[in-house]
Motif scaffolding. Structure first.
Motif, PDB file in Angstrom:
ATOM      1  N   ARG A  40     -25.490  -9.817  69.158  1.00 43.05           N
ATOM      2  CA  ARG A  40     -24.045  -9.606  69.292  1.00 43.05           C
ATOM      3  C   ARG A  40     -23.554 -10.293  70.563  1.00 43.05           C
ATOM      4  NH1 ARG A  40     -22.449  -3.939  70.027  1.00 43.05           N
ATOM      5  NH2 ARG A  40     -20.363  -4.552  69.342  1.00 43.05           N
ATOM      6  N   TYR A  41     -22.268 -10.674  70.550  1.00 41.37           N
ATOM      7  CA  TYR A  41     -21.714 -11.317  71.742  1.00 41.37           C
ATOM      8  C   TYR A  41     -20.245 -10.991  71.953  1.00 41.37           C
ATOM      9  CZ  TYR A  41     -19.910 -14.704  68.332  1.00 41.37           C
ATOM     10  OH  TYR A  41     -19.279 -15.298  67.267  1.00 41.37           O
ATOM     11  N   MET A  42     -19.694 -10.050  71.170  1.00 40.63           N
ATOM     12  CA  MET A  42     -18.280  -9.717  71.307  1.00 40.63           C
ATOM     13  C   MET A  42     -18.007  -8.308  70.799  1.00 40.63           C
ATOM     14  SD  MET A  42     -16.183 -11.215  68.043  1.00 40.63           S
ATOM     15  CE  MET A  42     -16.620 -12.944  67.997  1.00 40.63           C
ATOM     16  N   ASN A  43     -16.804  -7.827  71.127  1.00 40.48           N
ATOM     17  CA  ASN A  43     -16.247  -6.624  70.524  1.00 40.48           C
ATOM     18  C   ASN A  43     -15.644  -7.048  69.188  1.00 40.48           C
ATOM     19  OD1 ASN A  43     -14.663  -4.482  69.666  1.00 40.48           O
ATOM     20  ND2 ASN A  43     -13.264  -4.556  71.414  1.00 40.48           N
ATOM     21  N   ASP A  73     -33.156  -6.423  50.977  1.00 38.34           N
ATOM     22  CA  ASP A  73     -33.420  -4.991  51.018  1.00 38.34           C
ATOM     23  C   ASP A  73     -33.755  -4.497  52.415  1.00 38.34           C
ATOM     24  OD1 ASP A  73     -32.978  -4.616  48.294  1.00 38.34           O
ATOM     25  OD2 ASP A  73     -35.070  -5.102  47.787  1.00 38.34           O
ATOM     26  N   THR A  74     -34.145  -5.398  53.312  1.00 41.47           N
ATOM     27  CA  THR A  74     -34.504  -5.019  54.671  1.00 41.47           C
ATOM     28  C   THR A  74     -33.770  -5.900  55.675  1.00 41.47           C
ATOM     29  OG1 THR A  74     -36.359  -6.553  54.818  1.00 41.47           O
ATOM     30  CG2 THR A  74     -36.815  -4.365  53.879  1.00 41.47           C
ATOM     31  N   ILE A  75     -33.680  -5.405  56.908  1.00 43.06           N
ATOM     32  CA  ILE A  75     -33.072  -6.185  57.985  1.00 43.06           C
ATOM     33  C   ILE A  75     -33.858  -7.466  58.218  1.00 43.06           C
ATOM     34  CG2 ILE A  75     -32.701  -6.219  60.477  1.00 43.06           C
ATOM     35  CD1 ILE A  75     -30.486  -4.785  59.010  1.00 43.06           C
ATOM     36  N   GLU A  76     -35.181  -7.369  58.203  1.00 45.75           N
ATOM     37  CA  GLU A  76     -36.025  -8.542  58.421  1.00 45.75           C
ATOM     38  C   GLU A  76     -35.847  -9.557  57.295  1.00 45.75           C
ATOM     39  OE1 GLU A  76     -37.400  -5.207  60.786  1.00 45.75           O
ATOM     40  OE2 GLU A  76     -36.978  -5.406  58.642  1.00 45.75           O
ATOM     41  N   GLY A  77     -35.705  -9.054  56.064  1.00 43.70           N
ATOM     42  CA  GLY A  77     -35.481  -9.951  54.941  1.00 43.70           C
ATOM     43  C   GLY A  77     -34.143 -10.660  55.037  1.00 43.70           C
ATOM     44  N   LEU A  78     -33.116  -9.935  55.525  1.00 41.23           N
ATOM     45  CA  LEU A  78     -31.809 -10.555  55.717  1.00 41.23           C
ATOM     46  C   LEU A  78     -31.880 -11.617  56.810  1.00 41.23           C
ATOM     47  CD1 LEU A  78     -28.832 -10.449  54.777  1.00 41.23           C
ATOM     48  CD2 LEU A  78     -28.402  -8.866  56.664  1.00 41.23           C
ATOM     49  N   ALA A 109     -35.604 -10.352  66.987  1.00 37.44           N
ATOM     50  CA  ALA A 109     -34.396 -10.287  67.816  1.00 37.44           C
ATOM     51  C   ALA A 109     -33.256  -9.632  67.047  1.00 37.44           C
ATOM     52  CB  ALA A 109     -33.998 -11.689  68.276  1.00 37.44           C
ATOM     53  N   PHE A 110     -33.110  -9.999  65.786  1.00 38.05           N
ATOM     54  CA  PHE A 110     -32.048  -9.429  64.964  1.00 38.05           C
ATOM     55  C   PHE A 110     -32.285  -7.942  64.740  1.00 38.05           C
ATOM     56  CE2 PHE A 110     -30.214  -8.957  60.505  1.00 38.05           C
ATOM     57  CZ  PHE A 110     -28.924  -8.789  60.953  1.00 38.05           C
ATOM     58  N   ALA A 111     -33.510  -7.560  64.435  1.00 44.22           N
ATOM     59  CA  ALA A 111     -33.832  -6.149  64.219  1.00 44.22           C
ATOM     60  C   ALA A 111     -33.572  -5.344  65.483  1.00 44.22           C
ATOM     61  CB  ALA A 111     -35.284  -6.006  63.774  1.00 44.22           C
ATOM     62  N   ALA A 112     -33.878  -5.912  66.642  1.00 46.21           N
ATOM     63  CA  ALA A 112     -33.625  -5.217  67.906  1.00 46.21           C
ATOM     64  C   ALA A 112     -32.127  -5.042  68.145  1.00 46.21           C
ATOM     65  CB  ALA A 112     -34.261  -5.995  69.057  1.00 46.21           C
ATOM     66  N   THR A 113     -31.349  -6.063  67.790  1.00 48.66           N
ATOM     67  CA  THR A 113     -29.890  -5.967  67.922  1.00 48.66           C
ATOM     68  C   THR A 113     -29.343  -4.838  67.073  1.00 48.66           C
ATOM     69  OG1 THR A 113     -29.601  -8.318  68.425  1.00 48.66           O
ATOM     70  CG2 THR A 113     -27.714  -7.173  67.489  1.00 48.66           C
ATOM     71  N   ALA A 146     -30.957  -2.252  65.864  1.00 51.37           N
ATOM     72  CA  ALA A 146     -31.459  -0.956  66.333  1.00 51.37           C
ATOM     73  C   ALA A 146     -30.660  -0.472  67.540  1.00 51.37           C
ATOM     74  CB  ALA A 146     -32.939  -1.086  66.683  1.00 51.37           C
ATOM     75  N   ARG A 147     -30.374  -1.366  68.476  1.00 55.77           N
ATOM     76  CA  ARG A 147     -29.597  -0.973  69.662  1.00 55.77           C
ATOM     77  C   ARG A 147     -28.181  -0.560  69.263  1.00 55.77           C
ATOM     78  NH1 ARG A 147     -29.137  -1.155  75.096  1.00 55.77           N
ATOM     79  NH2 ARG A 147     -27.111  -1.722  75.977  1.00 55.77           N
ATOM     80  N   PHE A 148     -27.577  -1.329  68.368  1.00 57.56           N
ATOM     81  CA  PHE A 148     -26.235  -1.001  67.900  1.00 57.56           C
ATOM     82  C   PHE A 148     -26.232   0.367  67.221  1.00 57.56           C
ATOM     83  CE2 PHE A 148     -23.178  -0.919  64.379  1.00 57.56           C
ATOM     84  CZ  PHE A 148     -21.994  -1.136  65.057  1.00 57.56           C
ATOM     85  N   ASN A 149     -27.203   0.608  66.347  1.00 57.37           N
ATOM     86  CA  ASN A 149     -27.257   1.865  65.588  1.00 57.37           C
ATOM     87  C   ASN A 149     -27.402   3.076  66.499  1.00 57.37           C
ATOM     88  OD1 ASN A 149     -27.036   0.409  63.255  1.00 57.37           O
ATOM     89  ND2 ASN A 149     -29.150   0.677  62.601  1.00 57.37           N
ATOM     90  N   GLU A 150     -28.259   2.963  67.481  1.00 49.27           N
ATOM     91  CA  GLU A 150     -28.514   4.089  68.375  1.00 49.27           C
ATOM     92  C   GLU A 150     -27.231   4.562  69.059  1.00 49.27           C
ATOM     93  OE1 GLU A 150     -31.348   5.249  72.230  1.00 49.27           O
ATOM     94  OE2 GLU A 150     -31.175   3.166  71.545  1.00 49.27           O
ATOM     95  N   ALA A 151     -26.424   3.612  69.517  1.00 41.81           N
ATOM     96  CA  ALA A 151     -25.170   3.970  70.191  1.00 41.81           C
ATOM     97  C   ALA A 151     -24.076   4.335  69.195  1.00 41.81           C
ATOM     98  CB  ALA A 151     -24.713   2.813  71.072  1.00 41.81           C
ATOM     99  N   ALA A 152     -24.063   3.665  68.027  1.00 39.44           N
ATOM    100  CA  ALA A 152     -23.011   3.908  67.042  1.00 39.44           C
ATOM    101  C   ALA A 152     -23.023   5.343  66.544  1.00 39.44           C
ATOM    102  CB  ALA A 152     -23.160   2.940  65.871  1.00 39.44           C
ATOM    103  N   ILE A 153     -24.202   5.934  66.443  1.00 39.77           N
ATOM    104  CA  ILE A 153     -24.304   7.324  66.005  1.00 39.77           C
ATOM    105  C   ILE A 153     -23.505   8.236  66.938  1.00 39.77           C
ATOM    106  CG2 ILE A 153     -25.916   9.263  65.739  1.00 39.77           C
ATOM    107  CD1 ILE A 153     -28.026   7.198  64.835  1.00 39.77           C
TER     108      ILE A 153
END
Length: 562
Positions: free
Chosen positions: A353-356, A421-426, A436-440, A442-449
């Motif tokens: 990610r790089y923006m709002n 079907d998976t983030i890695e597949g996408l 790197a994408f999966a980490a992005t 995961a970080r977004f999800n943790e805060a979004a909750i």
């Protein structure tokens, strides 16, 4: 020379600024002619949402939301900086509400102030609504045959490709907030039951947005007897000893010399679809295919003004917005709302990610250019969402639906849609590094909750939340991306039109290289260097200045004094 035609005022172009200027001049007693290059009138104005940004309007005051003009001026000054002379900004704030009152009193134009937050709520002087105004709907049959001669709405503003909505309706329908489904049923029922009209066209008889704006202006010109010549491109300006004296126009295979006794007003749009000019001036990478403006916007007025010795400014600027293109369509689709909805993000080609994402389209599109670099390109970027998003919200021509219904997505949309079907597949389909994408994500999800975005502050401002889903708490713009299958589309820094052009003063007079006005020549709208500079203060900050300076130009030509 095949023919000579004489008028008091010649208006080149037929968008909102052009028609406002034409009406104002005619109302002051001028013999006015409007010439339009395209086969239909209205330009990008007709295809747009039709909103105008007008501080301190009479309607806002009547609704109990009086504005402080000095606050409005301070707000745009803080945003625009030195790109636009202060005297021009003052002219806008002083005259915008006067223009609207004048037009509503004397013409068929009708608007209502709306609770739409300014785009930069963190800047002093911003307001949480009532500066943006929405045109009152118009019934198409009141236009007669002109309905068929007016530019239709942009495809992205149509539901099922058939009917449009007001700003308030759009907010509910696009965010699927409480009340959206009953509203959609009501609109569909009214549309389907309008049987006499259904036999004529698939388009709705109820016109909103830009079609309502331009339609009302056309009715106003009809009452003044002002003609619009269609398929009549201007080829050059006429220059005399005292300045610009008219223009040459091609019509019905003939070259016509039009003499304008009092002045020429250029309102012919930007250079959105001129590949050479985009390559020369626009930020790189650039493409004329990335514009949502009407294809006839190829800089004709700009080129004619430059040939007459006009100075230019802001040529690298445009009304930006993330968007995408579909096969078979002649212009881009801007993502006004989709980016603010929960369970979605935008990532660069490094998967980060790089923006709002919920920022205004102009800011988001600008970030795509600003952040672009060789290590992590943002042109194109990826708009990523999950099955929850897919099942609830619209995206372009893809209506909300379960993943099991993906086979029914329109073919042009399916061609650009990635799915896995998976983030890695996408990630593999997107061509980004999976870890790197999966980490992005995961970080977004943790805060979004928790309804938070510690990286970019998504959902903190009133503007961000305007197009969020009100049923999602605690932050209407945030929810995790966790339900497969997962989707992505490539997006680009598209635009609603270029906004660099001929330099003008506070009276909309075109300026020569020495800073002095070129006698007899005025410019408004996207053919001129934007009164808002490189910024976008709020919804309607394109059409509001175009109409206001069109009004100012006509009054200056006709020597109208208060």
């Amino acid at each position: 020379m095949e023919a000579i035609h004489e008028v008091d005022v010649l208006v080149v172009g037929s968008g909102a600024g052009a028609l406002t200027a034409a009406f104002t001049a005619a109302d002051a007693g001028a013999n006015v002619l409007v010439v339009e290059k395209a086969a239909k009138f209205g330009g990008t104005s007709a295809t747009s949402g039709g909103g105008i940004w007008i501080p301190n309007s009479a309607d806002a005051r009547a609704q109990g939301h009086a504005d402080d003009p000095q606050e409005a001026l301070d707000y745009i000054k803080a945003l625009i900086g030195d790109d636009v002379p202060e005297v021009k900004l003052e002219a806008y704030v002083d005259n915008a509400h006067r223009m609207l009152s004048y037009m509503e009193e004397r013409s068929e134009l009708r608007y209502t102030a709306y609770a739409y937050a300014d785009y930069h709520m963190d800047v002093a002087g911003a307001r949480n609504g009532w500066r943006t105004h929405d045109p009152i709907p118009l019934m198409a049959d009141s236009l007669g045959e002109d309905f068929w001669r007016m530019e239709p709405p942009h495809t992205l503003t149509l539901t099922f490709g058939r009917f449009t909505w007001t700003m308030e309706e759009a907010k509910l329908l696009l965010t699927m907030s409480p009340g959206a489904k009953p509203l959609l049923f009501k609109l569909m029922l009214k549309y389907m039951c309008d049987l006499p009209w259904r036999f004529k066209t698939k388009r709705s008889r109820r016109l909103t947005g830009g079609n309502a704006l331009v339609g009302r202006l056309k009715l106003s010109l009809d009452k003044k007897g002002v003609p619009i010549w269609l398929d009549a491109p201007m080829t050059s300006l006429l220059n005399g000893k005292g300045g610009v004296t008219g223009a040459t126009v091609e019509r019905n295979g003939k070259r016509i010399e039009i003499h304008a006794r009092k002045g020429v007003i250029l309102a012919s749009g930007g250079f959105d679809h001129d590949a050479a000019l985009r390559t020369k001036y626009s930020p790189k990478p650039a493409s004329a295919d990335w514009s949502a403006g009407v294809p006839s916007n190829t800089g004709d007025g700009l080129k004619a003004g430059m040939a007459a010795g006009a100075a230019t400014g802001l040529m690298d600027s445009a009304w930006w917005g993330p968007g995408f293109m579909l096969e078979g369509e002649d212009r881009a689709r801007i993502m006004f709302v989709e980016r603010a909805l929960p369970s979605s993000i935008i990532v660069n080609q490094a998967g980060k990610r790089y923006m709002n994402e919920a920022a205004s389209y102009h800011v988001a599109g600008g970030e795509m250019h600003r952040c672009n670099n060789a290590e992590a390109p943002t042109v194109p970027s990826w708009f990523v969402f999950d099955a929850r998003y897919r099942s609830k919200y619209m995206l372009g021509p893809m209506m909300a639906g379960k993943p099991s219904a993906d086979s029914r997505i329109p073919e042009p949309m399916r061609k650009i849609l990635k799915k896995a079907d998976t983030i890695e597949g996408l990630a593999a389909q997107m061509g980004v590094e999976p870890n790197a994408f999966a980490a992005t994500v995961a970080r977004f999800n943790e805060a979004a909750i928790r309804g938070e975005d510690p990286d970019f502050g998504r959902g903190q401002s009133a503007y961000d939340r305007h197009y969020g889903d009100a049923s999602v708490t605690p932050n209407p713009t945030l929810a995790p991306i966790e339900r497969g299958p997962f989707y992505a589309i490539a997006i680009y820094p598209c635009d609603l039109g270029t906004n660099g052009g001929l330099q003008t003063d506070e009276k909309a007079r075109v300026l020569a290289e020495d800073g002095k006005p070129i006698a007899g020549l005025y410019a408004v709208g996207n053919v001129s260097a934007a009164a808002m500079g490189r910024t976008y203060p709020g919804a309607g900050a394109t059409l509001g200045p175009a109409m206001t300076f069109g009004w100012i130009a006509a009054r200056d030509i006709m020597r109208v004094n208060d």
